[in-house]
Design an enzyme around this catalytic site. Structure first.
Site, mmCIF file in Angstrom:
data_model
loop_
_atom_site.group_PDB
_atom_site.id
_atom_site.type_symbol
_atom_site.label_atom_id
_atom_site.label_comp_id
_atom_site.label_asym_id
_atom_site.label_seq_id
_atom_site.Cartn_x
_atom_site.Cartn_y
_atom_site.Cartn_z
ATOM 1 N N TYR A 1 3.853 -57.222 50.681
ATOM 2 C CA TYR A 1 2.592 -57.868 50.311
ATOM 3 C C TYR A 1 2.748 -59.196 49.569
ATOM 4 C CZ TYR A 1 -1.609 -58.704 47.463
ATOM 5 O OH TYR A 1 -2.669 -59.282 46.832
ATOM 6 N N GLY B 1 -0.315 -65.426 41.705
ATOM 7 C CA GLY B 1 -1.033 -65.301 40.437
ATOM 8 C C GLY B 1 -2.239 -66.199 40.441
ATOM 9 N N CYS C 1 3.903 -63.078 39.040
ATOM 10 C CA CYS C 1 3.643 -64.496 38.815
ATOM 11 C C CYS C 1 4.519 -65.362 39.706
ATOM 12 C CB CYS C 1 3.935 -64.845 37.365
ATOM 13 S SG CYS C 1 3.068 -63.774 36.219
ATOM 14 N N ASN D 1 8.519 -64.509 35.443
ATOM 15 C CA ASN D 1 7.912 -63.603 36.426
ATOM 16 C C ASN D 1 8.593 -62.251 36.271
ATOM 17 O OD1 ASN D 1 8.388 -63.173 40.004
ATOM 18 N ND2 ASN D 1 6.851 -62.262 38.710
ATOM 19 N N GLY D 2 7.803 -61.220 36.050
ATOM 20 C CA GLY D 2 8.380 -59.884 35.922
ATOM 21 C C GLY D 2 7.736 -59.134 34.789
HETATM 22 O O1 LIG Z 1 -5.704 -50.565 48.567
HETATM 23 P P1 LIG Z 1 -6.008 -51.804 47.782
HETATM 24 O O2 LIG Z 1 -6.003 -51.520 46.309
HETATM 25 O O3 LIG Z 1 -7.239 -52.482 48.245
HETATM 26 O O4 LIG Z 1 -4.791 -52.810 47.958
HETATM 27 C C1 LIG Z 1 -4.204 -53.169 49.180
HETATM 28 C C2 LIG Z 1 -4.894 -54.345 49.798
HETATM 29 O O5 LIG Z 1 -4.853 -55.487 48.908
HETATM 30 C C3 LIG Z 1 -4.102 -56.530 49.491
HETATM 31 O O6 LIG Z 1 -4.938 -57.521 50.070
HETATM 32 P P2 LIG Z 1 -5.447 -58.822 49.279
HETATM 33 O O7 LIG Z 1 -6.892 -58.996 49.472
HETATM 34 O O8 LIG Z 1 -4.994 -58.779 47.852
HETATM 35 O O9 LIG Z 1 -4.635 -60.061 49.910
HETATM 36 P P3 LIG Z 1 -4.358 -60.605 51.380
HETATM 37 O O10 LIG Z 1 -5.517 -61.500 51.762
HETATM 38 O O11 LIG Z 1 -3.101 -61.377 51.225
HETATM 39 O O12 LIG Z 1 -4.209 -59.483 52.329
HETATM 40 C C4 LIG Z 1 -3.262 -55.874 50.564
HETATM 41 O O13 LIG Z 1 -2.935 -56.798 51.596
HETATM 42 C C5 LIG Z 1 -4.193 -54.803 51.059
HETATM 43 O O14 LIG Z 1 -5.142 -55.343 51.965
HETATM 44 N N1 LIG Z 2 3.222 -60.867 37.105
HETATM 45 C C1 LIG Z 2 4.084 -61.315 36.239
HETATM 46 O O1 LIG Z 2 5.194 -61.697 36.579
HETATM 47 C C2 LIG Z 2 3.639 -61.264 34.808
HETATM 48 C C3 LIG Z 2 4.560 -61.891 33.786
HETATM 49 C C4 LIG Z 2 4.258 -61.381 32.389
HETATM 50 N N2 LIG Z 2 4.647 -59.994 32.262
HETATM 51 C C5 LIG Z 2 2.791 -61.579 32.064
HETATM 52 O O2 LIG Z 2 2.039 -60.624 32.033
HETATM 53 O O3 LIG Z 2 2.381 -62.698 31.877
HETATM 54 MG MG LIG Z 3 -4.852 -57.508 52.306
#
Ligand SMILES: O=P(O)(O)OC[C@H]1O[C@H](OP(=O)(O)OP(=O)(O)O)[C@H](O)[C@@H]1O
Ligand SMILES: NC(=O)CC[C@H](N)C(=O)O
Ligand SMILES: [Mg+2]
Length: 509
Positions: A257, A28, A2, A101-102
């Site tokens: 990421y 998020g 988050c 967040n966490g």
């Molecule tokens: O193997 P997967 O389960 O597919 O996960 C990895 C992929 O997901 C993320 O991209 P995402 O579309 O979430 O965001 P981005 O546009 O910031 O790259 C990450 O950058 C990879 O491309």
């Molecule tokens: N990604 C997060 O930081 C999640 C915070 C919290 N554990 C929730 O599920 O809302």
């Molecule tokens: Mg991606």
């Protein structure tokens, strides 16, 4: 993962909180919320959806006051019900709201203790509601009508001694101010800054520095692991280390990421770490793939772009944006449910045929987690006419579940779990697959802050820095939170009424 923001200002903070949340949206996409204090009264708006959809003008007008906190949610515990959107609120003592967040690893025990020791009821399945109640219980042990900074810090110290897991959080207390604190391993990021106004200094906390930049706040520093920073309603700032033992083990996946490249986390530019990842991986490709006749390097937008550009420069090859990203589709990895994630890849990315036709292409991604993106992208590259499709991942094989705030609870859902590179390559359908080594990834990030001796790397090596995770625990979260179990629970939740502002939308709209 988050995103959280909080401001103690000298004029209304609603717009700055909103703007801060919009630049943390990548952390998020499921729900958003803001709570402010005006005249000793909370005003709260939270709902499922993106920031731009949750807050309409009428909501913003009601979020009055010079102090407030906000949250964008990507659920890692409980459900995605709007009742679990944040900030959470308890009325005793004082009135406290929290954004977190966490993910806590001992949430079940804490929930039990809250009932037996404090007769506190937690109404949702969110670990964040538990964290808020633990803090509230510690505050309630004092019989003072107003807590001094040392009382606040004593309570946070108690919280840190009881709670285990990843948490970067802030609590806003009526008649007091905002206290922000970070777990003793500093797994999740938290930074703060200030802005001078004619009426005095304003302070802002945020998951990432990008929100401080956007709102015109100057970075002061990151909140240290185990530290609490308390800013009173009238702008006095106090800080204290609230843990017996604290070490800095930031989550490596933030750099791979989660975080935006224009943020700095623990004094490391996320962008610089990604360029370093590209250098290291480019060098590895040069060493190990001399036989492959690559024509062009193509990133899989968006996160891998900075990495791929650097790889192209190391390999002395052209870099081409062969995939166009639909800017109206969010991040696929943090979407709930595998069906939606899968469908969204093709909605999000489309190939430009001329960049692929008859060429040997090297596709670069920051990571391969479930393999949702890579398998479809390889197919799209072939459909666009590529001769050979090679694939490079800037992160090593993701083989273990995450328990600190990334929703990867089930090892079986990870494409690299229990598999070697050749096997993974076959299942994404590429002509060759190369991964960055963990040593190189750690070196790429640590290069930007040599003081950090260990990162939270559990998804790659199965070593969990909090030391409380064993196979039984992992089996239990797998059972509770794998994709199938989650969808059953989401359906059950959707048929039950929520306690908070149920139907408020339909009344307001
Ligand atoms: O193997 P997967 O389960 O597919 O996960 C990895 C992929 O997901 C993320 O991209 P995402 O579309 O979430 O965001 P981005 O546009 O910031 O790259 C990450 O950058 C990879 O491309
Ligand atoms: N990604 C997060 O930081 C999640 C915070 C919290 N554990 C929730 O599920 O809302
Ligand atoms: Mg991606």
């Amino acid at each position: 993962m988050c995103g959280i923001v909080g401001i103690v200002g000298t004029s209304p903070v609603n717009q700055a909180l909103y703007d801060g949340l919009t630049v943390l949206q990548h952390r998020g996409q499921d729900a958003a919320g803001i709570i402010t204090i005006d005249n000793n009264t909370f005003s709260l708006r939270k709902a499922n959806g993106l920031v731009k959809d949750v807050f309409h003008t009428r909501h913003m007008k009601r979020l009055q006051g010079n102090i407030g906190i906000g949250h964008v949610r990507y659920p890692t515990a409980g459900t995605s019900s709007s009742a679990e959107a944040q900030p959470f609120y308890v009325n005793s003592p004082f009135g406290i709201a929290m954004a977190h967040n966490g993910n806590l690893t001992n949430a079940e025990q804490l929930k039990e203790q809250l009932f037996t020791e404090a007769r506190r009821h937690v109404n949702t399945t969110s670990d964040s509601e538990i964290l808020l109640n633990i803090l509230a219980h510690e505050f309630s042990k004092s019989d003072k009508l107003h807590l001094a900074p040392e009382d606040i810090f004593a309570a946070v110290s108690e919280v840190n001694s009881k709670v285990v897991g990843g948490y970067a959080t802030m609590a806003m207390i009526i008649g007091h101010g905002i206290v922000a604190f970070r777990d003793p391993h500093g797994i999740r990021p938290l930074i703060f800054g200030k802005r001078e106004t004619e009426k005095g200094t304003e302070y802002m906390f945020s998951s990432e520095s990008v929100a401080l930049d956007t709102d015109g706040f100057e970075v002061i520093r990151d909140v240290a692991p185990g530290e609490a920073i308390y800013v009173t309603e009238d702008g006095q700032l106090y800080s204290q280390l609230c843990a017996d033992k604290s070490v800095q083990n930031p989550c490596l996946f933030e750099f791979v990421y989660f975080a935006r490249p224009d943020s700095t986390i623990d004094n490391m530019s996320v962008y610089a770490t990604r360029v370093n990842m590209g250098t290291k991986l480019g060098e590895k490709i040069n060493r190990e793939w001399a036989d492959k006749d690559i024509d062009v390097v193509i990133p899989i937008p968006e996160t891998s772009c900075d990495i791929a550009l650097e790889i192209a420069s190391v390999l002395d090859l052209p870099y081409r944006q062969g995939f166009v990203k639909n800017r109206y589709i969010g991040r696929t990895f943090i979407m709930p449910g595998q069906e939606l994630r899968k469908k969204s890849v093709r909605r999000k990315l489309n190939a430009i045929d001329r960049e692929f036709k008859g060429k040997n292409v090297l596709l670069v991604d920051d990571s391969i987690v479930r393999g949702t993106t890579s398998a479809q992208i390889v197919e799209m590259a072939r459909e666009a006419g590529a001769k050979n499709v090679y694939f490079a991942s800037a992160a090593p094989e993701v083989r273990f579940p995450n328990v600190y705030g990334i929703d990867m609870p089930s090892a079986a859902e990870l494409i690299a779990h229990g598999r070697e590179v050749e096997d993974i390559n076959a299942s994404i359908g590429a002509d060759g697959l190369i991964y960055q080594s963990l040593d190189d990834l750690v070196a790429a990030v640590a290069q930007e802050n040599p003081e950090i001796s260990r990162f939270e790397t559990s998804v790659f090596d199965g070593n969990y820095v909090t030391g409380d995770i064993n196979q039984d625990y992992l089996n239990r979260i797998d059972e509770l939170r794998n994709d199938a179990a989650k969808s059953v629970r989401e359906q059950a939740m959707s048929s039950s009424l929520e306690l908070h502002n149920q139907d408020s939308d339909s009344q307001d709209d």
